[in-house]
Design an enzyme around this catalytic site. Structure first.
Site, PDB file in Angstrom:
ATOM      1  N   LYS A 224      37.211  -5.806 -46.272  1.00  6.09           N
ATOM      2  CA  LYS A 224      35.981  -4.913 -46.481  1.00  6.09           C
ATOM      3  C   LYS A 224      36.504  -3.341 -47.026  1.00  6.09           C
ATOM      4  CE  LYS A 224      31.609  -5.390 -46.830  1.00  6.09           C
ATOM      5  NZ  LYS A 224      30.832  -6.582 -46.943  1.00  6.09           N
TER       6      LYS A 224
ATOM      7  N   ASP B  50      28.826  -4.187 -52.359  1.00  8.50           N
ATOM      8  CA  ASP B  50      28.050  -4.331 -50.994  1.00  8.50           C
ATOM      9  C   ASP B  50      27.077  -3.124 -51.325  1.00  8.50           C
ATOM     10  OD1 ASP B  50      28.493  -5.466 -48.478  1.00  8.50           O
ATOM     11  OD2 ASP B  50      27.989  -3.723 -47.936  1.00  8.50           O
TER      12      ASP B  50
ATOM     13  N   GLY C 191      14.356  -3.985 -47.522  1.00  8.54           N
ATOM     14  CA  GLY C 191      15.297  -3.607 -48.572  1.00  8.54           C
ATOM     15  C   GLY C 191      14.538  -3.702 -49.885  1.00  8.54           C
ATOM     16  N   PHE C 192      15.223  -3.297 -50.990  1.00  8.17           N
ATOM     17  CA  PHE C 192      14.699  -3.527 -52.395  1.00  8.17           C
ATOM     18  C   PHE C 192      16.037  -3.385 -53.293  1.00  8.17           C
ATOM     19  CE2 PHE C 192      14.085   1.032 -51.523  1.00  8.17           C
ATOM     20  CZ  PHE C 192      14.904   1.671 -52.482  1.00  8.17           C
ATOM     21  N   GLY C 193      17.198  -3.556 -52.636  1.00 11.55           N
ATOM     22  CA  GLY C 193      18.490  -3.446 -53.355  1.00 11.55           C
ATOM     23  C   GLY C 193      18.611  -5.102 -54.126  1.00 11.55           C
ATOM     24  N   ASN C 194      19.937  -4.979 -54.578  1.00 13.17           N
ATOM     25  CA  ASN C 194      20.323  -6.287 -55.124  1.00 13.17           C
ATOM     26  C   ASN C 194      19.894  -7.650 -54.298  1.00 13.17           C
ATOM     27  OD1 ASN C 194      23.038  -8.003 -55.265  1.00 13.17           O
ATOM     28  ND2 ASN C 194      22.219  -7.530 -57.142  1.00 13.17           N
ATOM     29  N   VAL C 195      20.337  -7.699 -53.115  1.00 11.46           N
ATOM     30  CA  VAL C 195      20.271  -8.726 -52.203  1.00 11.46           C
ATOM     31  C   VAL C 195      18.839  -9.037 -52.100  1.00 11.46           C
ATOM     32  CG1 VAL C 195      20.472  -9.684 -49.859  1.00 11.46           C
ATOM     33  CG2 VAL C 195      22.147  -8.443 -51.056  1.00 11.46           C
ATOM     34  N   ALA C 196      17.820  -8.086 -51.665  1.00 15.95           N
ATOM     35  CA  ALA C 196      16.434  -8.436 -51.763  1.00 15.95           C
ATOM     36  C   ALA C 196      15.749  -8.882 -52.890  1.00 15.95           C
ATOM     37  CB  ALA C 196      15.636  -6.886 -51.205  1.00 15.95           C
ATOM     38  N   TRP C 197      16.251  -8.111 -54.156  1.00 17.66           N
ATOM     39  CA  TRP C 197      15.786  -8.464 -55.520  1.00 17.66           C
ATOM     40  C   TRP C 197      15.842 -10.102 -55.664  1.00 17.66           C
ATOM     41  CZ3 TRP C 197      19.557  -9.911 -59.419  1.00 17.66           C
ATOM     42  CH2 TRP C 197      19.064 -10.048 -60.400  1.00 17.66           C
TER      43      TRP C 197
HETATM   44  N1  GLU Z   1      29.405  -7.735 -49.996  1.00 15.08           N
HETATM   45  C1  GLU Z   1      29.266  -9.037 -50.044  1.00 15.08           C
HETATM   46  C2  GLU Z   1      29.390  -9.765 -48.580  1.00 15.08           C
HETATM   47  O1  GLU Z   1      29.413  -8.996 -47.896  1.00 15.08           O
HETATM   48  C3  GLU Z   1      30.075 -10.050 -51.279  1.00 15.08           C
HETATM   49  C4  GLU Z   1      31.706  -9.739 -50.985  1.00 15.08           C
HETATM   50  C5  GLU Z   1      32.343 -10.269 -52.213  1.00 15.08           C
HETATM   51  O2  GLU Z   1      31.671 -10.698 -53.125  1.00 15.08           O
HETATM   52  O3  GLU Z   1      33.475 -10.361 -52.150  1.00 15.08           O
HETATM   53  O4  GLU Z   1      29.807 -10.938 -48.524  1.00 15.08           O
END
Ligand code: GLU
Length: 447
Positions: free
Chosen positions: A124, A164, A236-242
């Protein structure tokens, strides 16, 4: 396993790093029983080695803002564990980023990646750069400056960053542009989450949310329930929530709330396709305000300042924003309002008190490292396509994602089924991920 001793040692070495210690504690509690059945793990000090990152890069990032003023941020890359493959994990740009946050995320990533069935180690990185209110040019200059330090720590077979919180397709583009200039390497496989015209996998932007809903479907099916007509509250309303909102709607659920740092938007008639599309504009604006949804859709999205999504009546709660975003009090409020299922989509989105409350009060619960693994899994599929110099169509990627989420659910059931027949998904995910990484470490000797 001497959990208390291991935790005390870790705390001495990483004092006050709350999120990191919280994540390790949760995993150790779950794996203790299984660990004790394997004296060979104890002998090789697998746990003591697994809880420490392999290495940490810390660097200064200096850039010039639109006013011509010099700005300095800190950047990091934490290469956590490479037992089952090259380091893999996202970059987070957020003002609250500190080493503790990235260590917890790297630790979780190691187990999550192990669950995907693909050969990826855990990593990370990120920066305390705050994208809120920044112009496109400022974002570009920051990404370029960040990459001038990061480029020689990464590579398509060494360490493959992705997005992320605060890092999406736009940022990955800027980061790759600078990488290839510095490294004179033109292998786009060094980053995932790229644009579709230059090596990005179809469905990668949607994958975390889609995968989360596929996992939720399997969990509900196992419990004799389904998604159709169910009210879903998500944060949220970002990529994941979308992505989650898109798939939840497609599968027949009704998304009745989204939220942001400023408050919640209740959507009594359920989210529409137009609203889902507008979430992308909200993210790209860098305003970080969910109130924009209510301004755009008056009378349909009702904004309340200072409230969380968990105050809205729902069947299923999907935390999609940030760690520790759902507290024990929130869990109690959800349950009192009739919520019976919570699938954590954000990494460590629920506080330990909330998880225990759900588990002790008959609320189905599954942890982020299982539920959200579809994002990194599709990154793994992007790496495969890049290595083969081909790209698959949407159906091929979606089928593979679906298969992976089904397999993650099966691993949770295999390792998490309790004597009374119910599935403890926290234990299941932690033990399944641990067994894979621990076995690989054991086989590779003391390094
Ligand atoms: N940030 C995302 C996660 O928490 C994706 C990480 C990635 O695609 O390498 O898993």
């Amino acid at each position: 396993m001497k959990t208390a001793e291991i935790m005390a040692n870790l705390e001495a070495k990483h004092p006050g790093e709350k999120e990191y210690l919280q994540a390790v504690q949760e995993v150790l509690e779950s794996i203790e029983e299984v660990y004790n059945q394997h004296p060979e793990f104890e002998k090789a000090k697998i746990v003591e080695r697994m809880v420490e990152p392999d290495r940490i890069f810390t660097f200064r990032v200096t850039w010039v803002d639109d006013k011509g003023e010099v700005q300095t941020n800190l950047g990091y890359r934490i290469q956590f564990n490479s037992a089952i493959g090259p380091y893999k994990g996202g970059l987070r740009f957020h003002k609250a980023v500190v080493p503790s946050m990235l260590k917890f995320l790297g630790f979780e990533q190691t187990f999550k990646n192990a669950l995907t069935t693909l050969p990826m180690g855990g990593a990370k990185g990120g920066s305390d750069f705050d994208p809120v209110g920044k112009s496109n040019d400022e974002i570009m200059r920051f990404c370029q400056a960040f990459m001038t330090e990061l480029w020689n720590c990464i590579g398509p077979d060494q360490d493959i960053p992705a997005g992320d919180v605060g890092v999406g397709g736009r940022e990955i583009g800027f980061l790759y542009g600078m990488y290839k200039k510095l490294a004179r390497e033109y292998n786009t496989g060094v980053l995932t989450g790229k644009g579709a015209t230059w090596g990005g996998s179809i469905l990668r932007p949607e994958a975390t949310g889609f995968g989360a809903l596929y996992f939720t479907q399997h969990l509900l099916e196992k419990a004799g329930k389904d998604l159709v007509g169910k009210k879903v509250a998500l944060s949220g309303f970002g990529n994941v929530a979308w992505g989650a909102a898109t798939k939840a709607k497609e599968l027949g659920a009704k998304v009745v709330a989204i939220s942001g740092p400023d408050g919640v938007c209740e959507i009594p008639d359920g989210i529409t396709d137009e609203m889902i599309n507008y979430m992308l504009d909200m993210r790209a604006s860098n305003r970080n305000k969910v109130e924009d949804m209510a301004t755009k859709f008056p009378g349909k999205a009702l904004f309340t300042a200072g409230k969380k999504a968990w105050s809205v009546k729902c069947d299923i709660a999907l935390p999609c924003a940030f760690q520790n975003e759902l507290s024990e009090d929130d869990a109690k409020e959800l349950k009192a309002n009739g919520c019976w299922c919570c699938c954590e989509v954000s990494n460590m989105g629920c506080q330990p008190g909330a998880i225990h409350f759900f588990q002790n009060n008959g609320v189905l619960f599954a942890p982020g490292k299982a539920v959200n693994a579809g994002g990194v899994a599709t990154s793994g599929l992007e790496m495969t396509q890049n290595a083969e110099h081909i790209s698959w169509d949407a159906k091929e990627v979606d089928d593979k994602l679906h298969f992976i989420m089904k397999s993650i659910h099966e691993q949770c059931v295999k390792y998490g089924t309790q004597a009374d027949g119910h599935v403890d998904y926290v234990k299941g995910a932690n033990i399944a991920g641990f067994m894979k990484v621990a076995t690989a470490m054991l086989e590779q000797g003391i390094i």
